[in-house]
Write an enzyme that holds these catalytic residues in place. Structure first.
Site, PDB file in Angstrom:
ATOM      1  N   HIS A   1      -1.269   0.704   7.546  1.00 57.46           N
ATOM      2  CA  HIS A   1      -1.783   0.709   6.174  1.00 57.46           C
ATOM      3  C   HIS A   1      -1.702   2.142   5.658  1.00 57.46           C
ATOM      4  CE1 HIS A   1      -4.119  -0.224   2.695  1.00 57.46           C
ATOM      5  NE2 HIS A   1      -5.128   0.556   3.046  1.00 57.46           N
TER       6      HIS A   1
ATOM      7  N   CYS B   1       0.838  -1.203   0.000  1.00 57.72           N
ATOM      8  CA  CYS B   1       0.000   0.000   0.000  1.00 57.72           C
ATOM      9  C   CYS B   1       0.872   1.252   0.000  1.00 57.72           C
ATOM     10  CB  CYS B   1      -0.944  -0.005   1.199  1.00 57.72           C
ATOM     11  SG  CYS B   1      -0.145  -0.347   2.762  1.00 57.72           S
TER      12      CYS B   1
ATOM     13  N   HIS C   1      -1.251   7.384   7.026  1.00 58.21           N
ATOM     14  CA  HIS C   1      -0.843   6.125   7.646  1.00 58.21           C
ATOM     15  C   HIS C   1      -1.811   5.814   8.778  1.00 58.21           C
ATOM     16  CE1 HIS C   1       1.348   3.723  10.731  1.00 58.21           C
ATOM     17  NE2 HIS C   1       1.782   3.072   9.681  1.00 58.21           N
TER      18      HIS C   1
END
Length: 1027
Positions: A584, A149, A576
């Site tokens: 993630h 990601c 974040h």
């Protein structure tokens, strides 16, 4: 518990030495300086063409800790210890702070090792290519190919800079590339550039909803020398990416401009310059340095300007403005040239000395959508210094005013403070209260123990009580109460009498009130208190007004036009979510053409809003916060403007933007995807043909001697409870028709009975009933009416009901059945489309199946069997959503199903967390199994539709597990938690494949209706939001 742990830690560090333990406790919050002051300022004097980060050390001291090289790590530790010893000699840093530094290094190594153990989690594609088909010109997402990601967030931010996009797409490798020495840099950068071009071309012209970045990611990951599953840091990755791009474009630039100083477009786009003006040990210096991503500290600041102000001034800078030679050291940064793309790294991690590991800073930090950089420019140095001095003076005055206001708002000398105006009001209310006395003596005397006395005076107050009393003048009395009656002043020996000494005085008022006060005293006191309260309120208002005016003056200090000439608009925010060692990433990117914010979360690209961005990015609300901010110069529109065709003047879009080689590449990929769709269509056509075969057989049987077998909700081959229920309805309709109809021919009776049955079912369809009385389950015609099925479908279905062979128990019913069967035989194919007829009946079968899934899931949930209930609820929700997409009355209440799906996941999360907390190996494994096999795969289902309650549920689940990061636990538990958290936090909205749906039992219409009614009636006790 935390205090006890701190004390134990202090004793361990001090080896039992109490003095050292106290020193540890008093110094444990001291922060480790990032660098020795001398080495920091030496950086500013290094003359090198190498681009360096702000405040970094010289190249000789830089050690790469991004890889797994143990020698590098050992060198780093040795260097850290060496600098710590020097720092101790020069600045007085304690041995303990050096020990903390060693713990930090060990923690870095441990985190690296634990991350290497994390298993790669790759999301699988949906087998249906239409689920992966791009809709119109919607932006293309990037597939998460295993904790990537971070890659998606950065690449999407750069791709949406159209100038950067053009540079990458139109890049061609140097013509002499084969003649160049095949060094590692060339061997790595040029293939990466080609893969990045391919990826960008697919993001421009692909027909897929999202594309796979694996090939570019693999090349980039090799540079980190880390395992595939390591969660990379956004800033670290961006640094590496820009370095590679810079090198690749440098090779091209040198070839294109032989003999001239080459211009590197990456440097011109992302790099700026600042002037470091400072004093080092009394000597002034001034150096120009280049910067790329500008680092900013978050802790202790409320907004981006405060962070920038702090980053621009370091040390004791007052000596810069003085002609006197001073031994103080400090420096200022002034931007001389800002890049078109200005990127800020927000440092949201710090080392927790008590826990011995890094932690994320969740503090709120605001940032504007438009940032004016004038105050930080070197050309405005003089005026900015004047304004900063004015702000400093205002803030000093502000501090004094706030302190004065605080004395009014928190009045008193004890631990509890109250607003002074309220204190005066309370005093006024007390003074004007009238005493209402009551005597409890009569009630108490009846239960007084033998020998008890009622007139015994209260004993003198204890020492503690005396200390708490107001200071009164004493006159030698042992009790110290000179105002007491003379008899009470005689020294008494207190006698312990439990009952009499705990009694209330007979004249104690029911509420606090003065015992004795004259009207004159009350009048004077009320006048004084009222006047004082008015004065206090006026003073408070004046102070608050002054404070607000100062705040407004500070806010407007840089609002004049001369300080609003360098505007930077927010282009992208990288977010974040999670903690320091797991999380993630996703990105919010502004679309100037649609004038809205877009959320890029791996394969999911959705419209968003500034409000959602603020919620997720400012911090302080959840575990999510901005990690990187990308601003672009608002006076350079070429950064985000589309390219125009030089001949036609039309905007280039889609495939027209691509050079020939990339057009061919995208065309081939689109052809492959087109073939995949064709194969899927062929497969579905074969399945549909196979499903139609039974229907065709039934059609043929209509005219044969063999009895017709209709669906279970219409007729059963034998008189079961279900067919009896339907048969009874049919017979009632025939009986009523016979009673009301004058003409007794079978055809007339059939027509009349069908009309009566239809009228009955129409009333059911139009009736507003509670959820437990769902008439759609009792008869298919109700379902058809509510969903506006064609008239021909209704007529054929009713004829089928009256053609039931189980009606033939008397001559009248038998004759009507034969007429109904004859009518069915006479229906021509062009009158009733059998494909459409089967489609409507299949829709009803799907509705019944969805109902059974829903009913089974709710039953199991009520029995607290959440593991088995989950799959039923998951599938019922998904199937129900498909039904509702075709019509409001084709399915059940979506909110109710969503509530129980959400609650089931929360219950399982709670069970799994409790098992993990137990610490027992078997329980921990079972709990993590529940999370990995059931809960984590379902989280994308909650995220994909972005409803507030589902998002909050996911946040609750993640927070529960993230809370363990700050707790002490066994190393094996810590390892398992580290392995598990990335899976929980790094969830894209791509749906993972599940197990096959549970097998459903067969229910007759009557059984299904009654059981469904019982289940829904039991839900009457659930919260309103679920009902």
């Amino acid at each position: 518990t935390t205090d006890v742990q701190l004390l134990q830690q202090a004793l361990q560090v001090s080896n039992g030495d109490l003095a050292e333990a106290v020193a540890f406790l008093t110094e444990k919050n001291a922060k480790v300086p990032q660098q020795d002051e001398t080495t920091y300022y030496q950086t500013s004097q290094v003359a090198s063409d190498k681009y360096i980060s702000v405040g970094s050390q010289a190249d000789t001291n830089v050690i790469d800790l991004t890889g797994d090289d143990k020698d590098d790590l050992q060198r780093a530790i040795a260097l850290s210890l060496e600098e710590s010893n020097r720092a101790f000699r020069e600045t007085g840093i304690t041995d303990e702070e050096q020990a903390i530094s060693r713990v930090l290094e060990a923690s870095i190594a441990e985190n690296k090792a634990s991350l290497k153990r994390t298993h790669t989690e790759v999301w699988s594609d949906s087998p249906n290519p239409y689920d992966r088909k791009r809709i119109d010109t919607c932006p293309v997402g990037l597939k998460n190919v295993g904790n990537t990601c971070w890659f998606s967030a950065v690449i999407q931010s750069l791709f949406n800079l159209l100038e950067f996009q053009r540079l990458v797409l139109n890049y061609s490798p140097p013509a002499r590339v084969h003649d160049l020495p095949r060094n590692q840099k060339e061997h790595r950068n040029l293939p990466f550039m080609q893969e990045l071009r391919n990826l960008f071309s697919l993001m421009v012209g692909s027909k897929r909803k999202y594309v796979d970045p694996s090939r570019a990611v693999e090349i980039l990951k090799d540079a980190f020398k880390s395992s595939e599953s390591q969660q990379q840091d956004v800033s670290e990755f961006t640094h590496k990416l820009l370095d590679w791009l810079e090198d690749a474009f440098q090779m091209k630039a040198e070839e294109d401009r032989e003999g001239e100083k080459p211009k590197n477009p990456m440097v011109e786009l992302f790099y700026g310059r600042f002037l470091a003006v400072g004093v080092l040990e009394g000597k002034k210096f001034e150096n120009t340095e280049m910067f790329g991503q500008y680092p900013l500290q978050v802790n202790g600041f409320k907004d981006l300007h405060e962070c920038l102000e702090a980053a621009m001034i370091e040390g004791e800078i007052e000596s810069l403005h003085s002609a006197e030679n001073s031994a103080r050291s400090g420096q200022e940064h002034w931007f001389t040239e800002l890049p078109p793309v200005l990127t800020f790294e927000l440092s949201r991690f710090e080392f927790n000395q008590a826990l011995g590991r890094p932690e994320k800073i969740h503090n709120k930090l605001e940032f504007p959508s438009m940032l004016y950089m004038d105050r930080y420019m070197d050309r405005n140095r003089d005026i900015t210094r004047i304004k900063r001095e004015e702000i400093r003076r205002l803030k000093e005055h502000l501090t004094l005013l706030q302190q004065r206001l605080e004395r009014y708002l928190s009045y008193g000398s004890g631990p509890k403070r109250f607003p002074l105006a309220d204190v005066l009001q309370y005093a006024m209310e007390f003074a004007s209260s009238k005493p209402v006395c009551t005597s409890p003596v009569e009630d108490i005397d009846s239960s007084a123990p033998p020998g008890g006395t009622t007139g015994q005076p209260l004993p003198p107050p204890s020492t503690a009580e005396q200390d708490s009393l107001p200071a009164l003048e004493t006159s030698g009395s042992p009790s110290g109460l000179s105002a007491a009656p003379a008899a009470a002043q005689q020294q008494r020996i207190p006698i312990h009498k439990p009952f009499t000494q705990s009694r209330l005085p007979p004249d104690l008022p029911m509420h606090p009130a003065p015992r004795h006060i004259t009207e004159e005293e009350l009048r004077v006191l009320e006048g004084c208190l009222h006047r004082w309260r008015s004065e206090v309120e006026n003073d408070t208002r004046d102070l608050q007004g002054s404070i607000n005016r100062i705040h407004r003056t500070i806010d407007l200090m840089y609002s004049d036009k001369s300080m609003m000439q360098v505007p930077y608009r927010l282009h992208a925010v990288l977010v974040h979510e999670g903690q320091a060692n797991a999380g993630h990433y996703w990105a919010y990117i502004y679309d100037p053409h649609q004038r809205c914010w877009m959320k890029y979360n791996d394969i999911s690209v959705t419209k968003s809003s500034w409000e959602e961005l603020v919620r997720d990015s400012f911090g302080g609300y959840r575990n999510a916060s901005a990690y990187c901010l990308m601003y672009i110069n608002d006076k350079k529109p070429f950064l985000i403007e589309e390219e125009f065709d030089k001949e036609t003047g039309q905007v280039l879009s889609g495939m027209d933007k691509l050079p020939p080689d990339l057009k061919q590449y995208v065309k081939e990929d689109n052809e492959l995807f087109g073939k995949e769709i064709e194969e899927w269509d062929a497969l579905q056509a074969r399945k549909a043909q196979q499903e139609k075969l039974p229907t065709a057989s039934q059609t043929l049987l209509l005219s044969s001697v063999t009895p017709q077998q209709d669906p279970e909700y219409m007729e059963q081959p034998s008189p079961t409870n279900d067919s009896k229920h339907l048969q009874e309805d049919t017979e009632r309709a025939i009986s009523r028709a016979a009673a009301e109809q004058e003409e007794r021919s079978p055809e007339a009776l059939l027509n009349a009975a069908i009309k009566l049955e239809y009228a009955r079912l129409l009333r059911f369809a139009q009736e507003d009933t509670p959820p437990e009385n769902d008439y759609r389950l009792q008869h298919i015609i109700v379902y058809f009416i509510q969903n506006q099925a064609p008239k021909k479908i209704l007529e054929r279905t009713l004829l089928t009901q009256f053609a039931d062979r189980n009606l033939a128990f008397d001559e009248r019913c038998k004759s009507i059945m034969n007429v109904a069967r004859a009518k069915l035989d006479l229906i021509k194919p062009d009158e009733v489309n059998m494909d459409e007829y089967e489609m409507w009946h299949q829709a009803y079968r799907n509705f019944r199946e969805t109902t059974i899934f829903m009913m089974s899931g709710l039953e199991l949930f009520q029995k607290t069997n959440y593991i088995e209930a989950l799959m039923y609820l998951i599938y019922s929700y998904q199937y129900n959503k498909e039904l509702l997409s075709k019509g409001l009355y084709r399915g059940h209440d979506e909110e109710l199903l969503g509530y129980y799906r959400r609650e089931c996941l929360l219950k399982l999360n709670e069970q799994a967390a409790a098992m993990f907390e137990s610490g027992e190996e078997a329980e921990v494994s079972t709990g993590l199994g529940i999370m990995n096999e059931l809960v984590v795969p379902c989280i994308p289902l909650l995220l994909i539709h972005d409803t507030e309650r589902d998002l909050l549920a996911v946040e609750d689940m993640r927070n529960r597990w993230c809370s363990y990061l700050g707790q002490e636990m066994e190393s094996n538990l810590q390892e398992k938690l580290t392995d598990f958290l990335p899976k929980l936090l790094d969830c894209s909205t791509e749906i993972k494949s599940f197990h096959d749906p549970p097998k459903l039992p067969a229910y007759s219409t009557l059984e299904l209706s009654e059981r469904f009614s019982r289940v829904m009636a039991a839900l009457g006790r659930v919260p309103t939001e679920a009902r």
